[in-house]
Design a protein around this motif. Structure first.
Motif, PDB file in Angstrom:
ATOM      1  N   GLN A  76      30.703  87.790  65.033  1.00 24.65           N
ATOM      2  CA  GLN A  76      32.062  87.324  64.788  1.00 24.65           C
ATOM      3  C   GLN A  76      32.946  87.529  66.022  1.00 24.65           C
ATOM      4  O   GLN A  76      33.106  88.651  66.486  1.00 24.65           O
ATOM      5  CB  GLN A  76      32.669  88.071  63.593  1.00 24.65           C
ATOM      6  CG  GLN A  76      34.020  87.566  63.154  1.00 24.65           C
ATOM      7  CD  GLN A  76      33.966  86.142  62.637  1.00 24.65           C
ATOM      8  OE1 GLN A  76      33.026  85.743  61.933  1.00 24.65           O
ATOM      9  NE2 GLN A  76      34.963  85.346  62.993  1.00 24.65           N
ATOM     10  N   SER A 130      31.702  79.750  65.600  1.00 24.86           N
ATOM     11  CA  SER A 130      31.773  80.515  64.352  1.00 24.86           C
ATOM     12  C   SER A 130      32.286  79.673  63.192  1.00 24.86           C
ATOM     13  O   SER A 130      31.679  79.651  62.109  1.00 24.86           O
ATOM     14  CB  SER A 130      32.681  81.731  64.554  1.00 24.86           C
ATOM     15  OG  SER A 130      32.803  82.474  63.363  1.00 24.86           O
ATOM     16  N   ASN A 131      33.381  78.945  63.412  1.00 26.65           N
ATOM     17  CA  ASN A 131      34.038  78.228  62.311  1.00 26.65           C
ATOM     18  C   ASN A 131      33.346  76.918  61.960  1.00 26.65           C
ATOM     19  O   ASN A 131      33.238  76.558  60.781  1.00 26.65           O
ATOM     20  CB  ASN A 131      35.495  77.949  62.675  1.00 26.65           C
ATOM     21  CG  ASN A 131      36.300  79.228  62.831  1.00 26.65           C
ATOM     22  OD1 ASN A 131      35.925  80.276  62.313  1.00 26.65           O
ATOM     23  ND2 ASN A 131      37.419  79.153  63.549  1.00 26.65           N
ATOM     24  N   ALA A 132      32.875  76.191  62.955  1.00 23.92           N
ATOM     25  CA  ALA A 132      32.311  74.857  62.698  1.00 23.92           C
ATOM     26  C   ALA A 132      30.799  74.880  62.485  1.00 23.92           C
ATOM     27  O   ALA A 132      30.246  73.977  61.855  1.00 23.92           O
ATOM     28  CB  ALA A 132      32.656  73.919  63.854  1.00 23.92           C
ATOM     29  N   TYR A 133      30.118  75.902  63.005  1.00 26.09           N
ATOM     30  CA  TYR A 133      28.647  75.911  62.930  1.00 26.09           C
ATOM     31  C   TYR A 133      28.098  77.199  62.328  1.00 26.09           C
ATOM     32  O   TYR A 133      26.922  77.519  62.519  1.00 26.09           O
ATOM     33  CB  TYR A 133      28.061  75.697  64.338  1.00 26.09           C
ATOM     34  CG  TYR A 133      28.436  74.356  64.930  1.00 26.09           C
ATOM     35  CD1 TYR A 133      27.737  73.198  64.599  1.00 26.09           C
ATOM     36  CD2 TYR A 133      29.521  74.241  65.797  1.00 26.09           C
ATOM     37  CE1 TYR A 133      28.083  71.962  65.131  1.00 26.09           C
ATOM     38  CE2 TYR A 133      29.884  73.017  66.326  1.00 26.09           C
ATOM     39  CZ  TYR A 133      29.172  71.882  65.990  1.00 26.09           C
ATOM     40  OH  TYR A 133      29.533  70.659  66.510  1.00 26.09           O
ATOM     41  N   ASN A 134      28.958  77.901  61.611  1.00 21.47           N
ATOM     42  CA  ASN A 134      28.533  79.105  60.897  1.00 21.47           C
ATOM     43  C   ASN A 134      27.862  80.108  61.841  1.00 21.47           C
ATOM     44  O   ASN A 134      26.847  80.718  61.515  1.00 21.47           O
ATOM     45  CB  ASN A 134      27.584  78.747  59.747  1.00 21.47           C
ATOM     46  CG  ASN A 134      27.429  79.889  58.751  1.00 21.47           C
ATOM     47  OD1 ASN A 134      28.348  80.703  58.581  1.00 21.47           O
ATOM     48  ND2 ASN A 134      26.270  79.966  58.107  1.00 21.47           N
ATOM     49  N   ARG A 135      28.429  80.221  63.061  1.00 21.23           N
ATOM     50  CA  ARG A 135      28.009  81.179  64.091  1.00 21.23           C
ATOM     51  C   ARG A 135      26.648  80.859  64.712  1.00 21.23           C
ATOM     52  O   ARG A 135      26.049  81.690  65.386  1.00 21.23           O
ATOM     53  CB  ARG A 135      28.004  82.618  63.551  1.00 21.23           C
ATOM     54  CG  ARG A 135      29.382  83.112  63.158  1.00 21.23           C
ATOM     55  CD  ARG A 135      29.434  84.607  62.862  1.00 21.23           C
ATOM     56  NE  ARG A 135      28.766  84.931  61.609  1.00 21.23           N
ATOM     57  CZ  ARG A 135      27.643  85.628  61.520  1.00 21.23           C
ATOM     58  NH1 ARG A 135      27.061  86.070  62.622  1.00 21.23           N
ATOM     59  NH2 ARG A 135      27.118  85.895  60.350  1.00 21.23           N
ATOM     60  N   THR A 152      30.133  72.008  72.392  1.00 17.62           N
ATOM     61  CA  THR A 152      30.257  73.393  71.933  1.00 17.62           C
ATOM     62  C   THR A 152      29.176  74.275  72.544  1.00 17.62           C
ATOM     63  O   THR A 152      29.444  75.414  72.956  1.00 17.62           O
ATOM     64  CB  THR A 152      30.170  73.441  70.397  1.00 17.62           C
ATOM     65  OG1 THR A 152      31.175  72.588  69.835  1.00 17.62           O
ATOM     66  CG2 THR A 152      30.349  74.859  69.882  1.00 17.62           C
ATOM     67  N   LYS A 180      34.986  80.859  68.807  1.00 16.61           N
ATOM     68  CA  LYS A 180      35.570  80.615  67.487  1.00 16.61           C
ATOM     69  C   LYS A 180      35.105  79.285  66.910  1.00 16.61           C
ATOM     70  O   LYS A 180      34.886  79.166  65.698  1.00 16.61           O
ATOM     71  CB  LYS A 180      37.102  80.642  67.569  1.00 16.61           C
ATOM     72  CG  LYS A 180      37.692  82.052  67.626  1.00 16.61           C
ATOM     73  CD  LYS A 180      39.204  82.040  67.525  1.00 16.61           C
ATOM     74  CE  LYS A 180      39.653  81.660  66.120  1.00 16.61           C
ATOM     75  NZ  LYS A 180      41.126  81.768  65.976  1.00 16.61           N
ATOM     76  N   PHE A 181      34.915  78.280  67.773  1.00 13.26           N
ATOM     77  CA  PHE A 181      34.458  76.985  67.267  1.00 13.26           C
ATOM     78  C   PHE A 181      32.999  77.071  66.815  1.00 13.26           C
ATOM     79  O   PHE A 181      32.610  76.451  65.808  1.00 13.26           O
ATOM     80  CB  PHE A 181      34.620  75.901  68.337  1.00 13.26           C
ATOM     81  CG  PHE A 181      34.627  74.513  67.769  1.00 13.26           C
ATOM     82  CD1 PHE A 181      35.714  74.054  67.027  1.00 13.26           C
ATOM     83  CD2 PHE A 181      33.540  73.674  67.942  1.00 13.26           C
ATOM     84  CE1 PHE A 181      35.717  72.779  66.479  1.00 13.26           C
ATOM     85  CE2 PHE A 181      33.534  72.387  67.395  1.00 13.26           C
ATOM     86  CZ  PHE A 181      34.619  71.947  66.670  1.00 13.26           C
ATOM     87  N   ARG A 238      38.195  80.286  72.421  1.00 12.03           N
ATOM     88  CA  ARG A 238      38.108  78.947  71.803  1.00 12.03           C
ATOM     89  C   ARG A 238      36.653  78.548  71.581  1.00 12.03           C
ATOM     90  O   ARG A 238      36.286  78.019  70.522  1.00 12.03           O
ATOM     91  CB  ARG A 238      38.774  77.903  72.712  1.00 12.03           C
ATOM     92  CG  ARG A 238      40.278  77.994  72.797  1.00 12.03           C
ATOM     93  CD  ARG A 238      40.794  77.100  73.918  1.00 12.03           C
ATOM     94  NE  ARG A 238      40.826  75.705  73.554  1.00 12.03           N
ATOM     95  CZ  ARG A 238      41.078  74.716  74.417  1.00 12.03           C
ATOM     96  NH1 ARG A 238      41.270  75.005  75.694  1.00 12.03           N
ATOM     97  NH2 ARG A 238      41.116  73.468  74.006  1.00 12.03           N
ATOM     98  N   TRP A 244      36.720  69.526  68.271  1.00 14.80           N
ATOM     99  CA  TRP A 244      37.332  69.681  66.948  1.00 14.80           C
ATOM    100  C   TRP A 244      37.679  68.335  66.308  1.00 14.80           C
ATOM    101  O   TRP A 244      37.801  68.232  65.098  1.00 14.80           O
ATOM    102  CB  TRP A 244      38.564  70.576  67.038  1.00 14.80           C
ATOM    103  CG  TRP A 244      39.544  70.162  68.107  1.00 14.80           C
ATOM    104  CD1 TRP A 244      40.576  69.277  67.987  1.00 14.80           C
ATOM    105  CD2 TRP A 244      39.557  70.590  69.469  1.00 14.80           C
ATOM    106  NE1 TRP A 244      41.242  69.127  69.169  1.00 14.80           N
ATOM    107  CE2 TRP A 244      40.650  69.932  70.104  1.00 14.80           C
ATOM    108  CE3 TRP A 244      38.774  71.462  70.204  1.00 14.80           C
ATOM    109  CZ2 TRP A 244      40.958  70.136  71.458  1.00 14.80           C
ATOM    110  CZ3 TRP A 244      39.092  71.663  71.542  1.00 14.80           C
ATOM    111  CH2 TRP A 244      40.161  71.011  72.159  1.00 14.80           C
TER     112      TRP A 244
END
Length: 453
Positions: free
Chosen positions: A360, A226-231, A306, A223-224, A220, A289
Motif C-alpha cells: 500500500q 493500487s487503486n486501478a489494478y488492485n496493487r 502505469t 497510487k494508480f 501518483r 486515469w
C-alpha cells in the motif's frame, strides 16, 4: 583574560620533517592528480604548500585537552589535532573489522576518497600522506580529494558563538524529516563556489522540487497501481512514445553515473529530479486515469503507461539511496522491491514485471508551511548585535597581516574571482591600517612619490 602582561617562554616540541618526505609525496601526488576526484581548490591549496618547499611542522601543543604524547620528556603535551585526527580513520576501521589492512595497506587495489571543507585540505593532502609515507609501510594514500567551498547562512555566516545558523543538533530538534535536510544540503552543496542556506529557499525546494516533482510522480504512479489494478503491476506493450521517454531517462541515468564517478554530487541529484520531471510530463500527457475508462485498446495503453511509471519509480528509489537512504527504503517497501537490489543499472529495465504485487503506497513527505519556517528562521537568527573587535597586540597584528597577505597572493596566483580578491584585499588594507595605528603611525599618510613633470 587575566590582564597580565604577556611573557615570552620557550617550550620544546616534536616536529615532522616534511622536507625529507617531499620527494616521495610529490611522486604520489603526480599520480593522484591524474584522477577525476580532485577539485580545483584542493589541487591549488596543495600546490601552494609544495611550491616553496615543505618545512618541518610542529605536531605537539601545550594544552590540557587532547591526546597525550606517549614519549618520555613530552608527556605533559598533547598532539596537534590535525596530526592526531586522521590517524583515527585507521583506528575506526580497525574497530570495525580485523581486516582493516585490506583497506589501509592495499594501495594497488583500494581507491581512497576524502571529502571535506577546503580549510582542511593540507592536512589530508600533505601532512597525513607524508606521515604515512614516512613509515615505509605500504599504506593507502589519498587518491581523490573533494573539497567544497563555504556554505553561508542567509545574508551572513554560520556562527556557533552568536547562535546564528542551524547545526546538526538544531536540525534534529525541528519537526523536519532528516532526509529533507539531506536533500537540501546536497542540492545546495558548495561545489566550485560559495552557496547560501536560506529558509525561504529551503521551503521552496521542499515544496516544489521534492514534494511537487519527485514525490508527486512516485505517489501518483503507485497510487494508480493500487487503486486501478488492485496493487498488481499491469501488462506492458511499449509504443514509440514509451521508447522515446525511456531513451530520455537513460540519457539522464548515464549523466547521473558520470556525475557520480566525477564526484559531482549536486549535479547527479539534479539528474534524479530531471527523471521524475520527465515522468510527471509523461503521466500528464498520456492520462491513464482517462484511458482506463475507454476501449479495450485504451485500457491496454493505460496499463502500459502505469507499468512504465511504476518501473521509473523503482529506478528513482535506487538513485536517491545515496542522498535519502530512509526515503529510498520506504519507497522500496511500498513497491515491494528487495533492498539488496540497490545496484545502479546502466539503463532502465523492467524491475517490476507484470504481475508483481506492490504494498500500500503512502505519502512520503509533507508540505512545509510559511509560519513554521518563519518560526525556525527567527529561532536560529542568533544575536545580531555587532561586537567590537577585541584588542590585538602588535605581534599578533603583524601575524594577521602576514596571513592575510598570503591569502591575497594565493587568490591572485589561482586567478580567483575578481570580487573575492577585492574583498580579501580590503581586509588586508584594514589590518595594515590597524597595525599602523597600534604603532603610533598615521594610517592615512601617503608615501611620497616622484612628482610628475
Amino acid at each position: 583574560m587575566c590582564s597580565d602582561t604577556p611573557t615570552i617562554r620557550t617550550s620544546e616540541h616534536l616536529f615532522v620533517d616534511l622536507s625529507k618526505l617531499e620527494r616521495k609525496l610529490r611522486g604520489c601526488l603526480e599520480t593522484s592528480f591524474e584522477g577525476v576526484g580532485w577539485t580545483s581548490n584542493a589541487k591549488t591549496i596543495t600546490e601552494t604548500w609544495l611550491r616553496d618547499g615543505l618545512k618541518p611542522r610542529c605536531i605537539t601543543r601545550d594544552l590540557k585537552w587532547g591526546t597525550p604524547v606517549p614519549l618520555e620528556g613530552f608527556t605533559d603535551k598533547v598532539f596537534y589535532v590535525w596530526f592526531d585526527a586522521p590517524i583515527g580513520y585507521l583506528s575506526i576501521t580497525a574497530n570495525y573489522t580485523s581486516q582493516w589492512q585490506k583497506w589501509w595497506k592495499n594501495p594497488n587495489e583500494v581507491q581512497l576518497y576524502n571529502f571535506m571543507a577546503k580549510d582542511n585540505v593540507p592536512f589530508h593532502s600533505v601532512v597525513f600522506p607524508s606521515c604515512l609515507l614516512g613509515t615505509d609501510d605500504h599504506y593507502t594514500i589519498v587518491n581523490h580529494l573533494n573539497a567544497t567551498e563555504y556554505l553561508n547562512y542567509e545574508d551572513g555566516k554560520f556562527s556557533k558563538s552568536r547562535g546564528v545558523g542551524v547545526f546538526g543538533d538544531h536540525a534534529a530538534q525541528t519537526k523536519i524529516d532528516p532526509d529533507i535536510w539531506r536533500f537540501y544540503l546536497l542540492y545546495m552543496r558548495p561545489e566550485g563556489q560559495d552557496t547560501h542556506f536560506s529558509w525561504a529557499d529551503f521551503m521552496l525546494k521542499n515544496n516544489s522540487e521534492l514534494l511537487n516533482n519527485l514525490v508527486n510522480f512516485i505517489n501518483r504512479s503507485l497510487k494508480f497501481v493500487s487503486n486501478a489494478y488492485n496493487r498488481v503491476v499491469p501488462d506492458l506493450v511499449l509504443t514509440g512514445v514509451d521508447v522515446q521517454l525511456l531513451a530520455l531517462v537513460n540519457r539522464e541515468l548515464a549523466g547521473y553515473r558520470n556525475d557520480m564517478d566525477k564526484i559531482k554530487i549536486r549535479d547527479a541529484l539534479r539528474r534524479i529530479l530531471n527523471i521524475s520531471r520527465l515522468g510527471n510530463q509523461y503521466l500528464q500527457e498520456n492520462q491513464p486515469w482517462k484511458l482506463i475508462k475507454g476501449s479495450a485498446g485504451d485500457k491496454l495503453r493505460a496499463g502500459s503507461v502505469t507499468s512504465v511509471a511504476a518501473n521509473i519509480s523503482c529506478l528513482l528509489s535506487i538513485l536517491i539511496h545515496p542522498y535519502m537512504p530512509h526515503t529510498s527504503q520506504v519507497i522500496q517497501q511500498q513497491i515491494n522491491y528487495p533492498s539488496d537490489g540497490n545496484m545502479i543499472p546502466d539503463s532502465i529495465t523492467r524491475m517490476l514485471p507484470s504481475g508483481h504485487t506492490i504494498n500500500q503506497p503512502a505519502p512520503l513527505f509533507r508540505k512545509l508551511e510559511e509560519a513554521e519556517i518563519s518560526e525556525y528562521k527567527s529561532k536560529f537568527a542568533g544575536r545580531q548585535e555587532k561586537k567590537p573587535d577585541p584588542p590585538i597586540m602588535n605581534g599578533n597584528l603583524e601575524d594577521e597581516v602576514s596571513k592575510q597577505g598570503l591569502i591575497v597572493r594565493e587568490l591572485k596566483a589561482a586567478k580567483a574571482d575578481k570580487d573575492k580578491i577585492t574583498r580579501e584585499v580590503a581586509k588586508l588594507l584594514e589590518l595594515k591600517k590597524k597595525l599602523a595605528i597600534s604603532k603610533g603611525e598615521n594610517p592615512v599618510e601617503k608615501k611620497k612619490g616622484k612628482k610628475k613633470k
